[in-house]
Each structure stands twice: as C-alpha cells, then as structure tokens.
Design an enzyme around this catalytic site. Sequence first.
Site, PDB file in Angstrom:
ATOM      1  N   GLU A 100       0.898  66.998  56.639  1.00 55.56           N
ATOM      2  CA  GLU A 100      -0.079  65.954  57.014  1.00 55.56           C
ATOM      3  C   GLU A 100      -0.755  66.274  58.355  1.00 55.56           C
ATOM      4  O   GLU A 100      -0.927  65.443  59.205  1.00 55.56           O
ATOM      5  CB  GLU A 100       0.620  64.595  57.095  1.00 55.56           C
ATOM      6  CG  GLU A 100       1.401  64.226  55.845  1.00 55.56           C
ATOM      7  CD  GLU A 100       2.194  62.938  55.983  1.00 55.56           C
ATOM      8  OE1 GLU A 100       1.920  62.150  56.911  1.00 55.56           O
ATOM      9  OE2 GLU A 100       3.101  62.695  55.165  1.00 55.56           O
ATOM     10  N   GLU A 152      10.740  60.182  56.044  1.00 51.10           N
ATOM     11  CA  GLU A 152      11.003  59.443  57.291  1.00 51.10           C
ATOM     12  C   GLU A 152      12.298  58.629  57.273  1.00 51.10           C
ATOM     13  O   GLU A 152      12.303  57.431  57.522  1.00 51.10           O
ATOM     14  CB  GLU A 152       9.809  58.512  57.578  1.00 51.10           C
ATOM     15  CG  GLU A 152       8.488  59.230  57.696  1.00 51.10           C
ATOM     16  CD  GLU A 152       7.294  58.294  57.856  1.00 51.10           C
ATOM     17  OE1 GLU A 152       7.502  57.078  58.034  1.00 51.10           O
ATOM     18  OE2 GLU A 152       6.150  58.764  57.801  1.00 51.10           O
TER      19      GLU A 152
END
Length: 408
Positions: free
Chosen positions: A329, A223
């Site tokens: 995820e 991220e």
Amino acid sequence: MKMQKLLLGCLLAGVGLLAVACSNVNDAGGSDNSGVTEAVSPSASPTPTTETTSTPTPTPDDMPPIYDVPEAESVIGTRLCERYQGYFTVGTCVNSTTLNHPRIEKLILEQFNTVTCENETKPDALLNQSACVAKNDVVVMFPQRTIAILDWAQEHNLKVRGHVLVWHSQTPDWFFKDGFKNDGTLVSREVMLQRMESYIRQVLEYCNTNYPGLFTAWDVVNEAFEDGSGEYRNSYWYQIVGEDFIRYAFEYARKYAAEDTKLFYNDFNCYIDSKNNAIRKVVEELIELDLIDGVGMQSHLDVDFPSVGDYIRTVERFSEMGIEVQITELDVTTTGSDEASFEKQGDYYDRLFQFLIAYEKMGSSNVTGLTIWGVADNYSWRSSQYPLLFDAMLQPKPAYYGVLQQAQ
Ligand code: G3I
C-alpha cells in the site's frame, strides 16, 4: 557479490543516526491513524550505488513467475510495470470511482499489471447482514461494484491482490454477535471460528469458481498488532478467539485458496522494532506450519519517516525468513504541494527504489510485488498530504520519475 553487499552494508551502517527531536510524523498507516513519534534521521538515508535507467538485467531465475506486462494504449509512454519486469509486479489500488474515470483507467492499464480493490473485497463489502440474519448463518454476496472491478481486471489481463479476509476494521460489529444482530451479545469462540471459516470459504470459493487464476495473493490477516507495544490489537477477533485467531485464519485460507494464490500477513509500521518482533514471531510459527507465503508491508510512509535505510533493512529482515515480501500500500506523504516539496518526495521515492533494486540484485531481499496505494493525489485516503505519483490533473509528479529512477 560479497564486495557489493559489504559496500552497501558500510553505506547503510556508516550513516550516523542523528537522533533529532522526535518528529510528530503521524504515521497514519493503519485505519486507526495512531500517531507514531520516532527519532528520525533525515541524513541517515544512505546514498545507494547509482542504478542505470536502462531496463533492469534479469534477476536470478529462482524469482517467482513475474507476470506479463499486458498490452495497453500509450498515455505517458514509460510504464512502471515494464520498468520493473523481472523484479516484481507493480500495481495500484482501484475503487468504483477511479475505475469509472476514463483517463485514470487508461493510466492504470498503462502503468500497472496488478490491482487491489481499495475497499470492495473487504468484509463490510461482502457480508450481507439481512441474509445472515434470515439464515442465521454467514452469507457472503459479492456486490455489483466488486464484480465490475474483478471483471474489468480479468478482461485486461491484470492480476489481483485480495484484500482482506480477517481485519478489525471494515468488518461489521454484528458479524461478531448473536443472530448477527446489532444489539446481540458477542458469540462464543467456537461459533466465531465457524463463522471465520465459513466467511473465508465462501469468499475464496467464489473467487476460485468465477475468477480462476485472477487472484495471485490474499491478505489473510491485517494489522493484528498494536504499534508501540507490539501487543495484540484488542479486536473482537482477539477478544473472542484469542491469539490463535491468526493461525486459524491462515489454516482456513490455505484450505480453500487456489494452489497458486499466495497468503500474506499484512501490516503497517513494520520497521518499529516492537511491532516487527511481534510480526516475525507469529510469521515464524506460520512458516513452521506451511500456512504463510509472505509478509505484506503496507508502507504508508512520509518523506521524513522512516529513513530509506531503516525501511530497506526491514525488507531484508522479512526476506531473511525465507518468505516473499510484498509492498502492498505504498504512499509517501509530503508537507505541501509546492515544487520543493514534490522534489523532496521524488527524491525519497527515487532512493527507495534504488535500494529495492540494489537489494534484489544482491539477493538480500525477495520482493515479489509492489502496490502504490492509488493513482492521483486527490483520490488518495491521504489526499491532503499529496502522497502519490500523479497530481489531481493526472500529470506525473517528480515522484513518478523517482520511481522510474529517471530524470524528469
Ligand atoms: O462507502 C461509504 C459511503 O457509502 C459513505 O457515503 C461514505 C461517507 O461516509 O463512506 C464510504 O465508506 C468509506 C470507504 O473508504 C469507501 O470509500 C469510509 O468512510 C472510509 O473510511 C473508507 O476509507 C478506507 C480506509 O481504508 C478505511 O479504513 C480508504 O478508502 C482505504 O484507502 C483505506 O485502506 C486501508 C487498507 O485497507 C488497510 N491498510 C490501511 C489503509 C489506510 O487506512
């Protein structure tokens, strides 16, 4: 092959993007839960060619090694990792709580052949502040709750995805400060790079020594880019080191990781152009330096965003770079827990997997691993939106049969 791709391409392209009022689907894909509003087109999801429910035909033999399906006691009878053997590994995330739940453990062992520690291999779990302060140097200590999960995975022949080495979240602020003190000032770029290398070295050397062959992949950086703008996230890593913190992280990871451990950049909302462009730019640079093996698409989705078409095109865009894609995820939130909501969710999962397999068969994607971010809805980080394949009673939902592409 070309005709297949053409047909599928027409299906994808021919579907009109109905610009509807931006949904306020708050994509809580990352740790900052930044909202994302995006023109959604519920009907834009194309209807792919139907996929037989038999075991998939073997894919091209240039696929990376597909891990075995370990022996396991039967709970449901059908096994997700077996259904997709020959395409990609199928995993889930585990934590100390879920692992100590006997029925969940049995379900994990039956359904999956890889696991990711949901929180137990993150910096805030492995960095020991008192030891860092005492030594005035980076000290990594694997706590018992982490060791228990890794020992369990090794004992049951599961492979592990390491998550995560360099991230702005779940990394203590003191790690960036003088003397590792809570009230210290931020250290210099040179000191921070030394700390980054020391942290990565200690984590990877511990895993290589104590768990040889267990870790098939590591999320090296997580991220690094903002959602809307695609700008660098203003993390301490960025503030202190600068844009090249990503390259340094991969350089150190490549230096200390085992040969067979693949290195990934991992992010959410990768289907938003500004972010996708930023990710592909840095990934190109890392490919040039032979420092990266793949991109992790976290895939925290919703039944209304993104469309399956936009999602699969993103998988294809990363695959076209010549690297692996791992879905790291996956969860798909839904508005309610009534039957209609769960059916709609099951349909989304079904279409998603139909496309994943169709693209793998056409050679248009290179997905080597897929992880569902949890087992039962009530243990999910997004539990109020019921995103997973099993309900709180550990009963398979339509989502489970959607992933299997099987009638319930
Ligand atoms: O361990 C503490 C416990 O001691 C304390 O009593 C409790 C209450 O404050 O908090 C516990 O820590 C929680 C931790 O999970 C372990 O359970 C944190 O508050 C909580 O914020 C943390 O949530 C995790 C989240 O990352 C944090 O960003 C979720 O479980 C985890 O699923 C989620 O996973 C991330 C991926 O790593 C990266 N991609 C996004 C994804 C969702 O945010």
